[in-house]
Design an enzyme around this catalytic site. Structure first.
Site, PDB file in Angstrom:
ATOM      1  N   LYS A 194     -52.507  90.143  33.160  1.00  7.98           N
ATOM      2  CA  LYS A 194     -51.985  91.441  32.717  1.00  7.98           C
ATOM      3  C   LYS A 194     -50.568  91.640  33.257  1.00  7.98           C
ATOM      4  CE  LYS A 194     -52.684  96.362  32.675  1.00  7.98           C
ATOM      5  NZ  LYS A 194     -53.499  97.525  32.911  1.00  7.98           N
ATOM      6  N   GLU A 200     -52.198  83.396  42.127  1.00  8.46           N
ATOM      7  CA  GLU A 200     -53.121  82.304  41.785  1.00  8.46           C
ATOM      8  C   GLU A 200     -52.828  81.795  40.371  1.00  8.46           C
ATOM      9  OE1 GLU A 200     -53.974  85.244  43.025  1.00  8.46           O
ATOM     10  OE2 GLU A 200     -55.672  85.111  44.410  1.00  8.46           O
ATOM     11  N   GLY A 253     -57.462  95.520  33.616  1.00  4.74           N
ATOM     12  CA  GLY A 253     -57.806  94.100  33.736  1.00  4.74           C
ATOM     13  C   GLY A 253     -59.281  93.826  33.507  1.00  4.74           C
ATOM     14  N   ARG A 254     -60.164  94.589  34.185  1.00  3.20           N
ATOM     15  CA  ARG A 254     -61.611  94.321  34.055  1.00  3.20           C
ATOM     16  C   ARG A 254     -62.189  94.898  32.768  1.00  3.20           C
ATOM     17  NH1 ARG A 254     -60.171  97.424  38.098  1.00  3.20           N
ATOM     18  NH2 ARG A 254     -60.841  99.575  38.291  1.00  3.20           N
ATOM     19  N   GLU A 338     -65.271  96.838  41.483  1.00  5.91           N
ATOM     20  CA  GLU A 338     -63.838  97.140  41.497  1.00  5.91           C
ATOM     21  C   GLU A 338     -63.596  98.537  40.921  1.00  5.91           C
ATOM     22  OE1 GLU A 338     -60.419  94.009  41.323  1.00  5.91           O
ATOM     23  OE2 GLU A 338     -60.603  94.766  39.296  1.00  5.91           O
ATOM     24  N   HIS A 369     -87.690  81.964  42.312  1.00  6.36           N
ATOM     25  CA  HIS A 369     -88.078  80.947  43.290  1.00  6.36           C
ATOM     26  C   HIS A 369     -87.102  80.897  44.450  1.00  6.36           C
ATOM     27  CE1 HIS A 369     -91.136  79.481  40.506  1.00  6.36           C
ATOM     28  NE2 HIS A 369     -90.252  79.784  39.568  1.00  6.36           N
ATOM     29  N   LYS A 479     -53.685  91.015  49.780  1.00  6.64           N
ATOM     30  CA  LYS A 479     -52.621  90.248  49.107  1.00  6.64           C
ATOM     31  C   LYS A 479     -51.333  90.346  49.912  1.00  6.64           C
ATOM     32  CE  LYS A 479     -54.070  91.317  44.331  1.00  6.64           C
ATOM     33  NZ  LYS A 479     -53.689  92.002  43.115  1.00  6.64           N
TER      34      LYS A 479
END
Ligand code: F6P
Length: 509
Positions: A194, A200, A253-254, A338, A369, A479
């Site tokens: 965005k 990263e 973003g999300r 978030e 399990h 950050k």
């Protein structure tokens, strides 16, 4: 009374309500399963939302409806859908529903135009405009990666039009794995960010360009498509404007899978399926916009979420009884944690009550399990969502799907019923809550609807909590500290200094 005082009084009344067991609730109301199950019709089927195995009863619903009113649910929903600046801390609208056709006329028009541009590029690439394209390395992180990864993993198993690898982690092992699986001569790289600044993503993108160059691709930038709300930055970085697919700043973003961040989904499935995905979400949007009170299934789910928060539950689990939906829990973790993992209200005042629980989960039957021991006999109350589809995704012996579904439904029943035993180790207390979402089939439309349901559930929770779900300042400090390490000159605590020194990262070594 102020809004906060009214809400606090209602929360106190809710907390003081009697706590009948689930079995008692069912015994008292023969219609409970039907009353607390709702259905939303989709173009290719339906989705069933069964909230009857939660502790919501008529008294809770009545008080939660009053709480929703006191917190201005209808007004905040209208403001969201009208494109008002509901993200007050960043002075922005949150217009993800406009991507699905519901929003201000301007936002819907803009979304249509940007989708047309995206469809054009997807069609041109499928038609050979960029030569042979067999692979797509999609580089992005958080909201720029989790949605594409989920949708492609869920929907592109039976032969994708393009082999997509989603890479998010800065750990080079992630990118190297994608390189190993792709032929550079037939690979495109999508850089999804965005902001077009995330370290990263930008570092991985540069390494992907190096890989293309070192593999003999003459014009590596010519193999890049940028998906961003900062198109100027993408052009400045080196992507030709014709391969920049913008999306509006007002899409968070999300919440961005519906925008050009969905490019790899359209590349893998084709435009028609991507359009069905948007339409599925639109079916839930219409329900969310029109249904009132507990008849609004997103709000009803939030009522139960708030009930368990009030009872002290600190986590909620989601188990997808469908291999294709195995990435859903990690998608929901970002969406919910978030959005609602906040400690202040919309006015910036400290919340007097817990906000979002920890979202976690896994895939059934595997999780049975591994972690279900705690669900059945642990000491914490923990609401669980089960998600399953009636139609199998496999072509094997129908026994596979039958056993899968039987296990899904048996778990919800067992959690609720329990089984008494004199021997404590063998005693199941029961009365453990769950909700079940049953899809007719896993399709682009039902996945779109499932995700949109959770978006609106998250928003409804935010309204009941009185918080802004659309910012995420909590991610910034870490950050900044990472940058400070690189730049040096800052003294950290002794533990961090020792770790830096041991790793050779300290400026002082
Ligand atoms: O750091 C958190 C975050 O901002 C998320 O909200 C977002 O989805 C992710 O980083 C990626 O951001 P971008 O799309 O700008 O690279």
């Amino acid at each position: 009374m102020s809004m906060n005082e009214t809400a606090a009084a209602l929360r106190a009344q809710l907390a003081a309500l009697p706590r009948p067991a689930l079995a008692e609730l069912f015994a008292a109301d023969p219609d409970r399963a039907a009353t607390l199950t709702g259905t939303v019709a989709l173009a290719d089927g339906a989705m069933r939302f069964d909230w009857s195995k939660t502790h919501l009863d008529a008294a809770h619903v009545a008080l939660f409806e009053q709480l929703a009113e006191a917190m201005g649910f209808a007004t905040r929903r209208a403001a969201l859908l009208a494109g008002e600046r509901v993200n007050t801390t960043e002075n922005r609208a949150a217009e993800h529903t406009a991507q699905r056709g519901l929003g201000s006329a301007a936002a819907v028009d803009e979304a249509r135009a940007l989708h047309a541009r995206m469809a054009g590029l997807v069609g041109a690439i499928h038609g050979g405009a960029l030569g042979e394209v067999k692979h797509l390395i999609h580089i992005g992180i958080g909201g720029s990666a989790l949605g594409p990864a989920l949708a492609i993993d869920a929907l592109a198993r039976d032969g994708a039009l393009c082999d997509v690898h989603v890479v998010s982690n800065i750990d080079g092992c992630a990118l190297e794995a994608a390189f190993a699986a792709c032929d550079p001569a037939t690979t495109l790289v999508a850089v999804a960010s965005k902001t077009f600044t995330t370290i990263e993503t930008m570092t991985n993108a540069l390494s992907a360009l190096d890989w293309l160059r070192e593999s003999g691709v003459a014009d590596p930038y010519g193999r890049v498509v940028a998906l961003t709300a900062a198109p100027d930055k993408a052009v400045e970085w080196g992507v030709d404007e014709t391969r920049v697919l913008p999306f509006p700043e007002s899409v968070g973003g999300r919440y961005s899978l519906w925008s050009s961040i969905g490019f790899p989904v359209a590349m893998a499935l084709g435009w028609e399926a991507f359009a069905e995905f948007l339409d599925g979400a639109a079916s839930i949007d219409a329900h969310f916009a029109e249904a009132d009170g507990a008849a609004n299934l997103c709000l009803r789910a939030a009522f139960a979420d708030q009930l368990y928060a009030m009872r002290g539950c600190q986590t909620r689990a989601c188990f997808a009884y469908d291999e294709r939906l195995r990435l859903l829990p990690s998608y929901l973790q970002q969406l919910e944690m978030e959005s609602n993992g906040k400690r202040v209200d919309v006015a910036g005042a400290a919340l007097g009550h817990p906000s979002a629980p920890i979202t976690w989960g896994g895939v059934g039957t595997d999780a049975q399990h591994a972690v279900f021991q705690l669900l059945h006999q642990g000491t914490v109350e923990l609401p669980v969502d089960f998600i399953a589809a009636i139609e199998p995704g496999d072509a094997l012996d129908p026994a596979h799907h039958r056993i899968l579904l039987m296990n899904c439904f048996a778990q919800g029943a067992a959690l609720m019923a329990g089984r008494a035993a004199a021997d404590g180790a063998r005693d199941y207390p029961g009365n453990r809550p769950s909700a079940t979402i049953l899809l007719d089939a896993v399709t682009p439309a039902s996945l779109g609807a499932l995700i949109a349901f959770h978006e609106h559930r998250t928003f409804a929770n935010a309204v009941l909590l009185g918080i802004n779900p659309f910012d995420q300042f909590g991610v910034e400090l870490g950050k900044e500290m990472a940058k400070a390490i690189e730049q040096g000159g800052i003294a950290f605590d002794p533990s961090t200094e020792a770790l830096l020194a041991a790793s050779g990262l300290s400026q002082k070594t």
